[in-house]
Design a protein around this motif. Structure first.
Motif, short mmCIF file in Angstrom:
data_model
loop_
_atom_site.label_atom_id
_atom_site.label_comp_id
_atom_site.label_asym_id
_atom_site.label_seq_id
_atom_site.Cartn_x
_atom_site.Cartn_y
_atom_site.Cartn_z
N LEU B 135 3.27 -7.10 -3.78
CA LEU B 135 4.68 -7.36 -3.48
C LEU B 135 5.07 -6.76 -2.13
CD1 LEU B 135 6.39 -6.64 -6.94
CD2 LEU B 135 5.70 -8.83 -5.99
N ASN B 136 4.08 -6.57 -1.25
CA ASN B 136 4.36 -5.90 0.02
C ASN B 136 5.42 -6.62 0.84
OD1 ASN B 136 2.65 -3.87 -0.54
ND2 ASN B 136 0.92 -4.69 0.63
N ASP B 155 -4.01 3.72 -4.83
CA ASP B 155 -4.21 5.14 -4.52
C ASP B 155 -4.01 5.43 -3.03
OD1 ASP B 155 -4.74 5.43 -7.12
OD2 ASP B 155 -6.86 5.95 -6.91
N ASP B 156 -4.39 4.46 -2.17
CA ASP B 156 -4.24 4.68 -0.73
C ASP B 156 -2.82 4.36 -0.25
OD1 ASP B 156 -4.13 1.94 -0.86
OD2 ASP B 156 -6.10 1.60 0.05
N GLY B 157 -1.95 3.92 -1.17
CA GLY B 157 -0.56 3.68 -0.80
C GLY B 157 -0.34 2.40 -0.01
N LYS B 158 -1.33 1.50 0.03
CA LYS B 158 -1.20 0.30 0.87
C LYS B 158 -0.54 -0.87 0.16
CE LYS B 158 -4.51 1.05 4.50
NZ LYS B 158 -5.87 1.56 4.28
N ASP B 159 -0.85 -1.05 -1.15
CA ASP B 159 -0.34 -2.22 -1.84
C ASP B 159 0.58 -1.82 -2.98
OD1 ASP B 159 -1.56 -4.69 -0.73
OD2 ASP B 159 -3.41 -3.56 -1.11
N ALA B 160 1.85 -2.28 -2.90
CA ALA B 160 2.77 -2.08 -4.02
C ALA B 160 2.73 -3.35 -4.86
CB ALA B 160 4.18 -1.82 -3.51
#
Lengths: 309, 453
Positions: B135-136, B155-160
């Protein structure tokens, strides 16, 4: 003897009636008991990815630094649980049976029914009732003890590490004391009246009749009750789960093999379950029960002298 | 003769069994009966795509049975007033069955377009399997802070992959009548004030200072450790340091949290070792206790029950210290990656991310808060007191949920959350020292968790 073709003896007919009578039970038992048991043992020998792991799961369960303490703790708790049943439930069951077999007591059927009643209640109800009775906030236990001047003895027994297991065990004893009572009653009633009357004529009192006639004659039942108690206790799960929850608190002090199996197989809260390791716990339960039953059968039951009544 | 007697006994037994069969069934946790109705509802969603020109049907998968009427009567009509061409159906499943049923529906291609997301690993797994869409590019996500998004992000915070919907806040509910009667005019903000209030209540003797039991154990960990702890370990800083491996549970902030909890014992009701969560709730409800360590979901339980309540946050060490509050992410919503109506589903999610939804939702369910950055006005005063903590304090989530919860039974690893329950209850009961608790938790974690630096 010389001529072969005609056999002198008729071959016995194939015993179809045996197959007919045994068939349904064997089929059902195999499909719903034997097969799942074997399949569970197979599952316990698999690695998480489905490959064959042999006895590795068992080795880990028995020796791994994280798994083994919980397993052996559960085994120890289970032995205490079993010990309390053997020391409390079965002697009380026997005593009640002897009392209820005396002719002088009136309303024996009523007593027998009342004492047996908790056995058929749902464990959830048993747990709920006892939790309420023992509740430190609104339980009647503290008030009851107060009334007889023993209020200072009241403790939150279910929440203390030292007493939680004993308390849960005694709840289970209260629930199931009817089963040994019934089995012993049946055995006592099977003793012919003539023998007891003969003993009485010979001058034996009630205690002597019990120790010299009744007890030896119901000895096989004592063995059966012990085995039933053992199997039931090592499969126990529901009472602890309903009274103390899945984590069998405080600090796993009421953790039985059944609750350990539940947490391992199905997981609990954020902990994921492991079917293979859960099956390993179930496998160990099976082996322990098998070992215990064999010990009883070959070590005790076969040595008993059976008196023909 | 025996058999005759036995016959009557058996008859009694049968009666007793049949008599308790029905209560026995109702005691079981939210059964599977509601679940069977869910697939029917979702089955109607997909085929109607092309029938009525621009009319589109969306189906929401959820475990929130309890919220069915709220969705049907309040939320969905509000959405449809703006988007009349999108018809939305809320199709919940029984909570205990949700994860399993959702998984099989997603695999079988029959799942609804919108998926209610459990926090952390359950939803992360669905995203990694390609079942939840990224949903980025959803504009509404900018309304949410990092803590809010942390439960539904890689975990890497890239993909919501889910829009944060609701959180629960920890703190203390207090009996306002008790405070008035004892002349306590100001709710405590520091640990010393908190202790002074507890001492005052204990000395007076009319009320039990703290209503909490340690039997069910999760209250000790959730309403104790995770409630007051963030002020010790500085919220997100401490939580992230544990994940990074730069902090350990044996460090001072964590041991101090357990020490503080150990000091609660004299203020708890007598026999707290055998008091369960519902017992403590009813005890506080009956007006016999002054303070109740709480989750905000308890607010709706106590309201209208006779006891007048207020809410204050976890105390800080010294006046003027920065305060932190556990604002735990609980519910989110994402999109089925195989949905036939992705554009409409995103329109709906964008609306879920809007202020309008936040206000409607938070007012319909006092104690469940929108995670949006934009403040929401609540009609429920106590629920508002709790959510006001967000303004003055920094939000964080429970430290045993993200990543550190991955102890795998399969590999003989301990699960941090479950261990915290048992250990924290033992600390409050006084059967384990704070230091021993800290060592046990850290050892259990060290056995499997290797921080990736």
């Amino acid at each position: 003897m010389a001529s072969l073709p005609r056999s002198p003896r008729r071959r016995p007919p194939i015993p179809w009636h045996l197959a007919v009578f045994l068939g349904p039970a064997v089929l059902l038992y195999s499909a719903f008991m034997v097969f799942p048991l074997l399949d569970s043992l197979r599952l316990s020998m698999l690695a998480p990815d489905g490959g064959f792991a042999g006895l590795e799961n068992y080795q880990r369960l028995l020796t791994d630094g994280n798994l083994a303490p919980r397993f052996w703790g559960a085994v120890q708790n289970n032995l205490v649980f079993f010990g309390i049943h053997m020391l409390v439930q079965n002697p009380i069951g026997l005593l009640l049976a002897v009392l209820l077999s005396t002719r002088v007591l009136r309303g024996r059927a009523v007593y027998r029914t009342l004492i047996f009643a908790p056995t058929v209640l749902s464990v959830v109800i048993i747990g709920f009732i006892w939790k309420l009775i023992l509740s430190p906030l609104w339980g009647v236990a503290e008030g009851g003890l107060d009334a007889i001047g023993l209020g200072s003895l009241f403790e939150p027994w279910l929440g203390l590490q030292g007493s939680a297991l004993i308390t849960v065990s005694l709840m289970s004893v209260w629930q199931f004391v009817g089963i040994p009572m019934l089995l012993f009653s049946a055995a006592l009633l099977a003793i012919p009246d003539e023998i007891i009357e003969a003993a009485r004529v010979d001058g034996a009192g009630p205690l002597r009749i019990f120790s010299r006639i009744q007890l030896p004659m119901i000895a096989p039942t004592v063995g059966i009750v012990a085995i039933l108690t053992f199997v039931g206790n090592f499969n126990a799960f529901d009472l602890v789960y309903s009274v103390q929850g899945g984590l069998a608190g405080p600090e796993f002090s009421t953790d039985l093999l059944g609750t350990l199996f539940y947490r391992t197989f199905f997981g609990f809260q954020l902990q994921s379950g492991s079917p293979t390791l859960g099956a390993t716990v179930a496998g160990m339960m099976f082996l322990m029960i098998l070992f215990g039953v064999c010990l009883f059968l070959f070590g005790v039951q076969r040595r008993l002298v059976r008196y023909e009544a | 003769m025996f058999y005759k007697r036995f016959g009557t006994l058996a008859a009694v037994a049968v009666l007793a069994v049949s008599a308790c069969a029905s209560p026995g069934a109702t005691v079981r946790p939210s059964g599977s009966t509601p679940a069977s109705s869910a697939p029917v509802a979702s089955g109607t969603a997909a085929p109607s795509a092309t029938t009525g020109g621009s009319q589109v049907e969306l189906t929401i998968e959820s475990w929130r049975n309890d919220d069915l009427t709220i969705w049907q009567d309040k939320l969905i009509p509000a959405f449809q007033a703006k988007y009349p061409n999108i018809k939305v159906t809320f199709a919940p499943t029984a909570p205990a069955d949700y994860n399993g049923i959702l998984d099989s529906k997603l695999k079988g291609g029959t799942a609804g377009d919108l998926i209610t997301c459990r926090p952390f690993d359950a939803s992360l797994k669905l995203f990694q399997q390609g079942q939840l869409a990224s949903l980025n590019d959803l504009p509404g996500l900018k309304n949410f802070g990092d803590v809010a998004k942390s439960a539904w992000i890689t975990d890497d915070g890239k993909d919501a992959f889910c829009v944060p919907m609701a959180s629960v806040i920890h703190g203390f509910i207090y009996n306002t009548d008790a405070f008035t009667k004892l002349g306590i005019t100001k709710t405590p903000t520091t640990v010393d004030e908190f202790k002074a209030v507890l001492d005052q209540i204990a000395k007076d003797g009319t009320y039990t200072p703290l209503a909490m039991g340690t039997k069910d154990m999760w209250e000790s960990a959730t309403m104790g450790f995770q409630n007051i702890g963030p002020n010790y370990w500085k919220g997100e800083d401490g939580r992230k340091a544990l994940i990074a491996g730069t902090a350990k549970f044996t460090d001072k902030p964590y041991v101090d949290t357990w020490k503080e909890l150990a000091s609660w014992k004299p203020y708890l009701p007598k026999g707290h070792e055998a008091i369960a969560y519902p017992d403590a709730q009813q005890y506080f409800e009956s007006g016999k206790a002054a303070i109740y360590p709480a989750g905000s979901w308890d607010i709706s339980y106590f309201e209208g029950k006779g006891v007048k309540i207020g809410f204050f946050g976890p105390p800080v060490a010294k006046a003027g210290d920065e305060c932190y509050v556990s604002d735990h992410t609980d519910i989110g919503m994402g999109m089925n990656a195989k949905s036939a109506h992705q554009a409409e589903a995103k329109q709906f999610l964008d609306w879920v991310a809007s202020d309008e939804f936040a206000t409607l939702y938070a007012n319909a369910l006092p104690g469940f808060y929108s995670l949006s950055n934009n403040p929401v006005t609540l009609e429920d005063k106590v629920a508002q007191q709790a959510v006001d903590l967000r303004k003055s304090c920094k939000s964080t989530i429970r430290n045993s949920y993200q990543i550190l919860s991955r102890g795998d039974t399969e590999k003989g690893q301990k699960n941090l959350e479950n261990e915290l329950w048992a250990v924290t209850a033992a600390v409050i009961n006084g059967t384990k020292t704070p230091e021993a608790a800290a060592k046990e938790i850290q050892d259990g974690l060290d056995a499997w968790y290797k921080p990736t630096n």
